[in-house]
Motif scaffolding. Structure first.
Motif, PDB file in Angstrom:
ATOM      1  N   VAL A 156       0.839  -1.207   0.000  1.00 60.77           N
ATOM      2  CA  VAL A 156       0.000   0.000   0.000  1.00 60.77           C
ATOM      3  C   VAL A 156       0.873   1.256   0.000  1.00 60.77           C
ATOM      4  N   VAL A 157       1.943   1.253   0.774  1.00 58.57           N
ATOM      5  CA  VAL A 157       2.836   2.412   0.824  1.00 58.57           C
ATOM      6  C   VAL A 157       3.510   2.635  -0.531  1.00 58.57           C
ATOM      7  N   VAL A 158       3.984   1.559  -1.154  1.00 57.24           N
ATOM      8  CA  VAL A 158       4.614   1.686  -2.464  1.00 57.24           C
ATOM      9  C   VAL A 158       3.601   2.196  -3.493  1.00 57.24           C
ATOM     10  N   PHE A 159       2.377   1.690  -3.435  1.00 57.68           N
ATOM     11  CA  PHE A 159       1.341   2.170  -4.351  1.00 57.68           C
ATOM     12  C   PHE A 159       1.075   3.658  -4.147  1.00 57.68           C
ATOM     13  N   LEU A 160       0.952   4.096  -2.913  1.00 62.03           N
ATOM     14  CA  LEU A 160       0.686   5.511  -2.643  1.00 62.03           C
ATOM     15  C   LEU A 160       1.831   6.402  -3.122  1.00 62.03           C
ATOM     16  N   VAL A 161       3.057   5.956  -2.911  1.00 66.87           N
ATOM     17  CA  VAL A 161       4.204   6.740  -3.372  1.00 66.87           C
ATOM     18  C   VAL A 161       4.185   6.856  -4.894  1.00 66.87           C
ATOM     19  N   CYS A 162       3.928   5.748  -5.574  1.00 66.50           N
ATOM     20  CA  CYS A 162       3.859   5.782  -7.045  1.00 66.50           C
ATOM     21  C   CYS A 162       2.735   6.683  -7.522  1.00 66.50           C
ATOM     22  N   PHE A 163       1.588   6.627  -6.865  1.00 65.57           N
ATOM     23  CA  PHE A 163       0.457   7.457  -7.265  1.00 65.57           C
ATOM     24  C   PHE A 163       0.762   8.937  -7.053  1.00 65.57           C
ATOM     25  N   ILE A 164       1.421   9.268  -5.954  1.00 66.91           N
ATOM     26  CA  ILE A 164       1.777  10.660  -5.688  1.00 66.91           C
ATOM     27  C   ILE A 164       2.773  11.156  -6.725  1.00 66.91           C
ATOM     28  N   SER A 169      -3.797   2.961 -11.918  1.00 67.95           N
ATOM     29  CA  SER A 169      -3.833   2.419 -10.563  1.00 67.95           C
ATOM     30  C   SER A 169      -3.826   0.898 -10.570  1.00 67.95           C
ATOM     31  N   LEU A 170      -4.588   0.310 -11.464  1.00 67.79           N
ATOM     32  CA  LEU A 170      -4.578  -1.152 -11.577  1.00 67.79           C
ATOM     33  C   LEU A 170      -3.216  -1.665 -12.011  1.00 67.79           C
ATOM     34  N   GLY A 171      -2.588  -0.982 -12.943  1.00 66.99           N
ATOM     35  CA  GLY A 171      -1.259  -1.383 -13.397  1.00 66.99           C
ATOM     36  C   GLY A 171      -0.233  -1.316 -12.282  1.00 66.99           C
ATOM     37  N   ILE A 172      -0.221  -0.235 -11.536  1.00 66.72           N
ATOM     38  CA  ILE A 172       0.708  -0.114 -10.408  1.00 66.72           C
ATOM     39  C   ILE A 172       0.415  -1.179  -9.367  1.00 66.72           C
ATOM     40  N   SER A 173      -0.856  -1.447  -9.114  1.00 67.84           N
ATOM     41  CA  SER A 173      -1.218  -2.479  -8.132  1.00 67.84           C
ATOM     42  C   SER A 173      -0.730  -3.856  -8.553  1.00 67.84           C
ATOM     43  N   ILE A 174      -0.858  -4.179  -9.823  1.00 69.85           N
ATOM     44  CA  ILE A 174      -0.388  -5.476 -10.315  1.00 69.85           C
ATOM     45  C   ILE A 174       1.126  -5.587 -10.196  1.00 69.85           C
ATOM     46  N   ILE A 175       1.831  -4.512 -10.526  1.00 67.76           N
ATOM     47  CA  ILE A 175       3.292  -4.529 -10.429  1.00 67.76           C
ATOM     48  C   ILE A 175       3.729  -4.667  -8.971  1.00 67.76           C
ATOM     49  N   VAL A 176       3.109  -3.929  -8.071  1.00 67.70           N
ATOM     50  CA  VAL A 176       3.457  -4.022  -6.652  1.00 67.70           C
ATOM     51  C   VAL A 176       3.141  -5.407  -6.110  1.00 67.70           C
ATOM     52  N   ALA A 177       1.988  -5.960  -6.477  1.00 72.65           N
ATOM     53  CA  ALA A 177       1.631  -7.303  -6.003  1.00 72.65           C
ATOM     54  C   ALA A 177       2.613  -8.347  -6.512  1.00 72.65           C
ATOM     55  N   ALA A 178       3.041  -8.229  -7.764  1.00 71.38           N
ATOM     56  CA  ALA A 178       4.012  -9.176  -8.294  1.00 71.38           C
ATOM     57  C   ALA A 178       5.365  -9.027  -7.609  1.00 71.38           C
ATOM     58  N   ALA A 179       5.751  -7.796  -7.293  1.00 67.00           N
ATOM     59  CA  ALA A 179       7.030  -7.579  -6.626  1.00 67.00           C
ATOM     60  C   ALA A 179       7.007  -8.102  -5.192  1.00 67.00           C
ATOM     61  N   VAL A 214      -6.615   7.135 -15.119  1.00 67.90           N
ATOM     62  CA  VAL A 214      -6.069   7.044 -13.761  1.00 67.90           C
ATOM     63  C   VAL A 214      -6.439   5.701 -13.128  1.00 67.90           C
ATOM     64  N   GLY A 215      -7.638   5.222 -13.376  1.00 67.56           N
ATOM     65  CA  GLY A 215      -8.030   3.908 -12.867  1.00 67.56           C
ATOM     66  C   GLY A 215      -7.196   2.789 -13.463  1.00 67.56           C
ATOM     67  N   GLU A 237     -14.223  17.790  -9.992  1.00 64.88           N
ATOM     68  CA  GLU A 237     -14.914  19.056 -10.236  1.00 64.88           C
ATOM     69  C   GLU A 237     -15.324  19.235 -11.691  1.00 64.88           C
ATOM     70  N   LYS A 238     -14.448  18.814 -12.616  1.00 61.56           N
ATOM     71  CA  LYS A 238     -14.744  18.997 -14.038  1.00 61.56           C
ATOM     72  C   LYS A 238     -15.355  17.758 -14.681  1.00 61.56           C
ATOM     73  N   HIS A 239     -15.479  16.680 -13.913  1.00 66.93           N
ATOM     74  CA  HIS A 239     -16.111  15.427 -14.378  1.00 66.93           C
ATOM     75  C   HIS A 239     -15.456  14.890 -15.647  1.00 66.93           C
ATOM     76  N   ASN A 240     -14.142  14.848 -15.653  1.00 70.66           N
ATOM     77  CA  ASN A 240     -13.396  14.345 -16.800  1.00 70.66           C
ATOM     78  C   ASN A 240     -13.356  12.817 -16.726  1.00 70.66           C
ATOM     79  N   VAL A 241     -14.287  12.163 -17.413  1.00 68.25           N
ATOM     80  CA  VAL A 241     -14.428  10.717 -17.358  1.00 68.25           C
ATOM     81  C   VAL A 241     -13.244  10.020 -18.022  1.00 68.25           C
ATOM     82  N   ALA A 242     -12.756  10.562 -19.113  1.00 66.95           N
ATOM     83  CA  ALA A 242     -11.621   9.950 -19.806  1.00 66.95           C
ATOM     84  C   ALA A 242     -10.391   9.911 -18.898  1.00 66.95           C
TER      85      ALA A 242
END
Length: 73
Positions: A22-30, A60-70, A56-57, A46-51
């Motif tokens: 979780v810490v590694v994910f948060l650092v990568c996201f920041i 986030s999934l990509g970083i999570s998969i990389i962190v989980a594999a590591a 970003v989603g 605020e601007k409702h930018n769906v794209a």
């Protein structure tokens, strides 16, 4: 039925690896938030930018998969 996962060393080891992940994910996201030229939160909420929210989603999934594999090894 083997209760190997219930031993304290295995349980606390799992908790420790989860916290490290979780810490590694948060650092990568920041880091990603800082290198983008605009504020991600304001752009999505605020601007409702769906794209951007989808990108970003996916990031986030990509970083999570990389962190989980590591962490898993």
């Amino acid at each position: 039925m083997d209760l190997e996962w219930l031993k304290p060393s295995a349980f606390f080891g799992s908790i420790l690896y989860a916290l490290i992940g979780v810490v590694v994910f948060l650092v990568c996201f920041i880091v990603v938030d800082k290198i983008t030229p605009y504020d991600l939160w304001a752009e999505i909420v605020e601007k409702h930018n769906v794209a951007l929210a989808i990108v970003v989603g996916a990031m986030s999934l990509g970083i999570s998969i990389i962190v989980a594999a590591a962490v898993h090894g």
